[in-house]
Design a protein around this motif. Structure first.
Motif, PDB file in Angstrom:
ATOM      1  N   ILE A   1      50.815  49.826  53.452  1.00 41.78           N
ATOM      2  CA  ILE A   1      49.585  49.189  53.859  1.00 41.78           C
ATOM      3  C   ILE A   1      48.511  49.079  52.507  1.00 41.78           C
ATOM      4  O   ILE A   1      47.899  48.235  52.428  1.00 41.78           O
ATOM      5  N   ARG A   2      48.802  50.203  51.649  1.00 43.72           N
ATOM      6  CA  ARG A   2      48.067  50.342  50.612  1.00 43.72           C
ATOM      7  C   ARG A   2      48.689  51.116  49.422  1.00 43.72           C
ATOM      8  O   ARG A   2      49.797  51.563  49.916  1.00 43.72           O
ATOM      9  N   PHE A   3      47.946  51.145  48.444  1.00 43.06           N
ATOM     10  CA  PHE A   3      48.738  52.023  47.428  1.00 43.06           C
ATOM     11  C   PHE A   3      47.644  52.694  46.510  1.00 43.06           C
ATOM     12  O   PHE A   3      46.546  52.280  46.500  1.00 43.06           O
ATOM     13  N   SER A   4      47.940  53.510  45.455  1.00 34.52           N
ATOM     14  CA  SER A   4      47.260  54.074  44.619  1.00 34.52           C
ATOM     15  C   SER A   4      48.128  54.541  43.514  1.00 34.52           C
ATOM     16  O   SER A   4      49.211  54.833  43.703  1.00 34.52           O
ATOM     17  N   VAL A   5      47.755  54.235  42.300  1.00 37.21           N
ATOM     18  CA  VAL A   5      48.405  54.703  41.008  1.00 37.21           C
ATOM     19  C   VAL A   5      47.529  55.452  40.078  1.00 37.21           C
ATOM     20  O   VAL A   5      46.243  54.921  39.735  1.00 37.21           O
ATOM     21  N   LYS A   6      48.154  56.337  39.493  1.00 36.26           N
ATOM     22  CA  LYS A   6      47.262  56.975  38.439  1.00 36.26           C
ATOM     23  C   LYS A   6      47.952  57.740  37.188  1.00 36.26           C
ATOM     24  O   LYS A   6      49.105  57.950  37.496  1.00 36.26           O
TER      25      LYS A   6
ATOM     26  N   SER B   1      47.288  60.581  34.316  1.00 34.50           N
ATOM     27  CA  SER B   1      46.256  61.503  33.597  1.00 34.50           C
ATOM     28  C   SER B   1      46.705  62.534  32.637  1.00 34.50           C
ATOM     29  O   SER B   1      48.144  62.809  32.573  1.00 34.50           O
ATOM     30  N   TYR B   2      46.107  63.111  31.731  1.00 39.67           N
ATOM     31  CA  TYR B   2      46.269  64.005  30.647  1.00 39.67           C
ATOM     32  C   TYR B   2      45.166  64.926  30.659  1.00 39.67           C
ATOM     33  O   TYR B   2      44.148  64.445  29.751  1.00 39.67           O
ATOM     34  N   GLY B   3      45.283  65.925  31.028  1.00 36.76           N
ATOM     35  CA  GLY B   3      43.959  66.925  30.823  1.00 36.76           C
ATOM     36  C   GLY B   3      42.691  66.462  31.579  1.00 36.76           C
ATOM     37  O   GLY B   3      42.802  65.999  32.794  1.00 36.76           O
ATOM     38  N   VAL B   4      41.540  66.223  30.940  1.00 37.46           N
ATOM     39  CA  VAL B   4      40.417  65.542  31.653  1.00 37.46           C
ATOM     40  C   VAL B   4      40.562  63.969  31.654  1.00 37.46           C
ATOM     41  O   VAL B   4      39.434  63.489  32.299  1.00 37.46           O
ATOM     42  N   LYS B   5      41.384  63.279  30.838  1.00 31.43           N
ATOM     43  CA  LYS B   5      41.541  61.918  30.876  1.00 31.43           C
ATOM     44  C   LYS B   5      42.392  61.602  32.125  1.00 31.43           C
ATOM     45  O   LYS B   5      43.360  62.024  32.210  1.00 31.43           O
ATOM     46  N   SER B   6      41.733  60.339  32.627  1.00 29.70           N
ATOM     47  CA  SER B   6      42.653  59.848  33.732  1.00 29.70           C
ATOM     48  C   SER B   6      42.021  58.351  33.961  1.00 29.70           C
ATOM     49  O   SER B   6      41.296  57.829  33.329  1.00 29.70           O
ATOM     50  N   ALA B   7      43.011  57.534  34.510  1.00 32.25           N
ATOM     51  CA  ALA B   7      42.907  56.355  34.846  1.00 32.25           C
ATOM     52  C   ALA B   7      43.556  55.909  36.236  1.00 32.25           C
ATOM     53  O   ALA B   7      44.793  56.403  36.114  1.00 32.25           O
ATOM     54  N   SER B   8      42.990  55.122  37.038  1.00 31.56           N
ATOM     55  CA  SER B   8      43.574  54.862  38.472  1.00 31.56           C
ATOM     56  C   SER B   8      43.327  53.834  38.854  1.00 31.56           C
ATOM     57  O   SER B   8      42.182  53.023  38.628  1.00 31.56           O
ATOM     58  N   VAL B   9      44.134  53.276  39.940  1.00 36.83           N
ATOM     59  CA  VAL B   9      43.851  52.063  40.897  1.00 36.83           C
ATOM     60  C   VAL B   9      44.138  52.353  42.372  1.00 36.83           C
ATOM     61  O   VAL B   9      45.236  52.869  42.562  1.00 36.83           O
ATOM     62  N   GLU B  10      43.356  52.043  43.170  1.00 35.36           N
ATOM     63  CA  GLU B  10      43.615  52.270  44.663  1.00 35.36           C
ATOM     64  C   GLU B  10      42.887  51.277  45.306  1.00 35.36           C
ATOM     65  O   GLU B  10      42.075  50.604  45.110  1.00 35.36           O
ATOM     66  N   ILE B  11      43.619  50.963  46.645  1.00 35.74           N
ATOM     67  CA  ILE B  11      43.001  50.118  47.474  1.00 35.74           C
ATOM     68  C   ILE B  11      42.239  50.946  48.711  1.00 35.74           C
ATOM     69  O   ILE B  11      43.207  51.853  49.373  1.00 35.74           O
ATOM     70  N   ASP B  12      41.172  50.855  48.974  1.00 36.10           N
ATOM     71  CA  ASP B  12      40.186  51.546  50.074  1.00 36.10           C
ATOM     72  C   ASP B  12      40.996  51.254  51.461  1.00 36.10           C
ATOM     73  O   ASP B  12      41.265  50.277  51.647  1.00 36.10           O
ATOM     74  N   SER B  13      41.073  52.298  52.061  1.00 39.51           N
ATOM     75  CA  SER B  13      41.826  52.018  53.428  1.00 39.51           C
ATOM     76  C   SER B  13      40.677  51.738  54.446  1.00 39.51           C
ATOM     77  O   SER B  13      41.295  50.884  55.368  1.00 39.51           O
TER      78      SER B  13
END
Length: 328
Positions: free
Chosen positions: A119-124, A126-138
């Motif tokens: 139906i949807r996805f998220s991908v992330k 991260s390293y320590g305080v650093k992070s990047a992500s993409v997701e589709i809102d439900s």
């Protein structure tokens, strides 16, 4: 004074119809971000090892190998608090199910996705305080990209890469506009229905008034005009000659085409009210993606063509009729 850190969030309207190639390109971006985080971690570990107090001791003698092993263990303990780089995909399935993978290649070969359309996805990553992500809102179906902290050079590069991917994969502007108003279009459905009823009622009333006048004139002509009905005959003559009774009739082609146009608009409103939801083209989701992509093409090409034809054809027929009469 401590530096303030801001989370960078960008939202992009859908409906998001993502095939396997789009997801693979996104996975490649996250692999690049993961590699950059890994390099940063190696630099952090090397720096911590160099600053370790255990490096100030020099080893020698017959027990050199033993003490070297001990030094390595101490350095490992000193850097153990540095977290590993984490990267993963989460796909949300019907019935509140979810499945996780490290790469899209792993997801493509997954038997879970072969049997359930995501139906949807998220991908992330991260390293320590650093992070990047993409997701589709439900709820809204919008796609969000996040990177944190904002002032970090690595996350700034991630923001640029994710923005470029999202803008390149985002649906056309008219599809986004359709999504924003589609759920409200059904409220406009009574308008063309009301207009059709008004058109039919007006045409029938006008035609009835003229028909009644014609019947009265026929009766007078058949029975003959006498001094007793001479005033009525004059009245009918004036009405018929100067159109005092109102329009004789509404041309059937004119009223008919407008009714057809209003009917087409009503059908179009019903069709436009069905806005496609996000589709993820992996496994069983491939068929869902194809079906929703076909619906978008149908709406984008068929409905404007039918409405445009309904608008232009009456005027084209009228022009041809005038041209033929003028030539004759």
């Amino acid at each position: 004074m401590a530096n303030l850190r801001y989370e960078t969030i960008n939202r992009y309207d859908g409906p998001w119809l993502l095939d396997e190639s789009c997801l693979r390109s996104l996975d490649a971006i996250f692999e690049e971000i993961r590699a950059a985080f890994e390099e940063q971690r190696e630099r952090d570990v090397a720096k911590l090892v160099l600053e370790s107090p255990h490096n100030q001791y020099s080893l020698g003698g017959a027990e050199e190998a033993l003490f070297e092993a001990l030094r390595i263990q101490l350095e490992s303990n000193a850097t153990s608090h540095i977290r590993e780089v984490q990267k993963g995909w989460v796909f949300f399935l019907p019935n509140d199910l979810r499945t996780e993978y490290k790469t899209i290649e792993e997801a493509v070969r997954s038997p879970e996705l072969a049997n359930h359309a995501p139906i949807r996805f998220s991908v992330k990553v991260s390293y320590g305080v650093k992070s990047a992500s993409v997701e589709i809102d439900s709820y809204s179906g919008c796609l969000s990209t996040r990177a944190w902290p904002e002032e970090d050079a690595l996350t700034q590069d991630a923001v640029h890469q994710l923005r470029s991917w999202a803008e390149g994969s985002q649906p056309a502007r008219w599809v986004r506009w359709w999504k924003s108003i589609g759920s409200w279009l059904w409220m406009a459905l009574p308008l063309p229905i009301w207009a059709v009823s008004i058109a039919l009622t007006t045409r029938s009333v006008d035609s009835r008034a003229y028909s009644d006048m014609v019947r009265e004139a026929q009766i007078l002509v058949k029975n003959g005009v006498t001094p007793a009905n001479e005033a009525k005959a004059v009245e009918l003559l004036l009405k018929g000659t100067f159109n005092l009774e109102g329009p004789r009739y509404q041309s059937f082609s004119f009223a008919g085409w407008h009714i057809v146009l209003l009917a087409v608009i009503a059908i179009s409103i019903v069709g436009l009210s069905v806005v496609p939801k996000p589709a993820i083209g992996l496994g069983a989701g491939t068929k869902v993606l194809r079906r929703r992509a076909r619906w978008v093409k149908f709406v984008g090409y068929t409905i404007p063509s039918v409405v445009g034809t309904s608008l232009l054809l009456p005027w084209l027929i009228s022009w041809v009729e005038r041209f033929v009469k003028g030539s004759g």
